[in-house]
Design a protein around this motif. Structure first.
Motif, PDB file in Angstrom:
ATOM      1  N   LYS A  50     115.118  56.656  23.328  1.00 23.42           N
ATOM      2  CA  LYS A  50     115.689  55.141  22.835  1.00 23.42           C
ATOM      3  C   LYS A  50     115.256  53.872  23.565  1.00 23.42           C
TER       4      LYS A  50
ATOM      5  N   THR B 152     124.807  64.977  24.131  1.00 25.10           N
ATOM      6  CA  THR B 152     124.463  65.861  23.067  1.00 25.10           C
ATOM      7  C   THR B 152     124.442  67.146  23.392  1.00 25.10           C
TER       8      THR B 152
ATOM      9  N   ASP C  61     130.492  61.672  15.386  1.00 23.83           N
ATOM     10  CA  ASP C  61     129.438  60.857  16.132  1.00 23.83           C
ATOM     11  C   ASP C  61     130.237  59.705  16.885  1.00 23.83           C
TER      12      ASP C  61
ATOM     13  N   TYR D 256     124.030  60.915  27.187  1.00 21.02           N
ATOM     14  CA  TYR D 256     124.267  60.788  25.632  1.00 21.02           C
ATOM     15  C   TYR D 256     125.349  61.692  25.047  1.00 21.02           C
TER      16      TYR D 256
ATOM     17  N   ARG E 235     131.318  60.916  20.038  1.00 16.19           N
ATOM     18  CA  ARG E 235     130.075  60.905  21.110  1.00 16.19           C
ATOM     19  C   ARG E 235     129.821  59.653  21.661  1.00 16.19           C
ATOM     20  N   GLU E 236     129.610  58.591  20.581  1.00 16.34           N
ATOM     21  CA  GLU E 236     129.315  57.180  20.868  1.00 16.34           C
ATOM     22  C   GLU E 236     130.519  56.683  21.793  1.00 16.34           C
TER      23      GLU E 236
ATOM     24  N   PHE F  80     129.756  57.856  25.515  1.00 22.38           N
ATOM     25  CA  PHE F  80     128.940  56.999  26.081  1.00 22.38           C
ATOM     26  C   PHE F  80     129.181  55.626  26.369  1.00 22.38           C
ATOM     27  N   ARG F  81     129.916  54.974  25.806  1.00 23.10           N
ATOM     28  CA  ARG F  81     130.478  53.685  26.283  1.00 23.10           C
ATOM     29  C   ARG F  81     131.416  53.873  27.074  1.00 23.10           C
TER      30      ARG F  81
END
Length: 384
Positions: free
Chosen positions: A280, A221, A228, A219, A231-232, A235-236
């Motif tokens: 999650k 982190t 954010d 993720y 960061r997302e 991840f994708r």
């Protein structure tokens, strides 16, 4: 507070053995040079520790090498001091003299060589572990079904060493498993770590495919992001790259595997950990449509087993990773057992099982000792 505890631990690890060795063997020598040289390694290491604690973000890439040097210096000295103390005590008890210094030197040098092996070769000392899980719920068609589990590759730690990952892939493929699963932490933090290893990892093959889930490191982190959204997006990107490798990423979902008229469910959840690790997982969503079936759950963090899986589900077998067994195990002992009740290997309770794979890769420092990188082959057997 954590940094203070780390500092105190290293102070004790470095200075207590030094104080004993100096007092016992060097205090009476007249050579001031020998006395100064003796203290230099520990003082230099403590200065280095303070430097890392002050500027840890800028110096993060050098921390692994520092820790290796620390282990090579501190652990042999500790072994020397402990054995010397023991031998001196025995000598006093039975009233005879022995060359305790020279005797203590032998195991301490052996330990130095062993630690050095862990740093140079240990992280690539791949081990195949064969495990059998027996259950009365297993359908006839899956009796003898073989699942190969990999976990915690941590791609960023292998930078410039794709040959090692290729070797692990070749070993895995030689097992000719029915199914290959990966139980999280494919990268340290960034999706950009993965492309170097995608050609090798894309070669993983099994009759029923390759499936994966996410771990806490996936993720992103553990590094700073401008937002954010960045960061997302990272991840994708990681999930997209896994799919490009031919891996089926289970994000709180399941797949039904068939053998003739029989079937079992492979359930995969996102990371479910205790704070500060992300939680999650959505078990009801992941298990939807698997009622009454034999189920194998992929969940990165082994603490999920007692928190949720055992009390709230009928899942027969869970496969996890995460612990690395702290990358050090001596005569079967690892400090990870003080943090994780289930930290390595197979655990059974009420006919239900958890297997904790201690990982293929490494984080923080390039080192494995005793807790060798693991490739697991789990054979499902029907209880007769």
């Amino acid at each position: 507070m954590i940094l203070l505890r780390v500092l105190i631990f290293f102070l004790l690890l470095l200075l207590l053995p030094d104080w004993y060795i100096y007092r016992t063997y060097l205090s009476r020598t007249r050579s001031k040079t020998a006395k100064r040289i003796f203290w230099f390694p520990s003082i230099a290491l403590l200065a280095g520790l303070l430097t890392f604690m002050i500027g840890r973000d800028a110096l993060h890439d050098s921390l692994g090498l520092y820790l290796i040097v620390m282990l090579c210096v501190a652990v042999p000295k500790t072994v020397f001091a402990l054995i010397s103390l023991l031998l001196r005590g025995i000598g006093r008890l039975f009233r005879f003299r022995m060359p305790h210094g020279w005797i203590s030197l032998i195991p301490s040098l052996a330990v130095f060589g062993y630690v050095l092996f862990g740093a140079i070769e240990g992280k690539e000392h791949f081990q195949v572990k064969e495990v059998t899980f027996i259950s009365p719920d297993l359908p006839d068609g899956f009796d003898g079904y073989r699942i190969l589990q990999l976990s915690d590759i941590h791609s960023g730690s292998w930078k410039g060493n794709a040959d090692a990952i290729q070797e692990a892939v070749d070993i895995s493929n030689r097992q000719q498993a029915d199914l290959i699963v990966f139980t999280g932490d494919l990268v340290n933090s960034r999706a950009s770590e993965l492309p170097e290893f995608m050609p090798a990892l894309s070669q993983l093959k099994a009759k029923d495919g390759v499936y994966s889930i996410t771990g806490n490191h996936d993720y992103g982190t553990y590094v700073h992001w401008d937002s954010d959204a960045d960061r997302e997006a990272n991840f994708r990107k990681l999930i997209e790259e896994e799919k490009r490798m031919g891996w089926d990423v289970l994000m709180n979902e399941n797949r039904i595997l068939h053998r003739g008229n029989d079937s079992i469910a492979l359930v995969g959840v996102e990371n479910s950990g205790n704070p500060p690790f992300p939680d999650k997982a959505d078990m009801p969503k992941a298990m939807k449509g698997t009622e009454g079936m034999f189920k194998v759950l992929l969940s990165h963090d082994p603490t999920h087993w007692r928190r949720t899986v055992l009390p709230d589900t009928d899942i027969q077998l869970m496969l996890a990773g995460h612990t690395h067994d702290m990358q050090i195990s001596v005569f079967g002992f690892s400090a990870s057992q003080f943090i994780y009740p289930e930290h390595r290997g197979l655990y059974l309770e009420g006919g239900r099982g958890l297997y904790v794979n201690i990982g293929l890769g490494y984080v923080l420092f390039p080192f494995r000792l005793g807790a060798w990188p693991e490739i697991t082959v789990i054979t499902l057997k029907q209880e007769k």
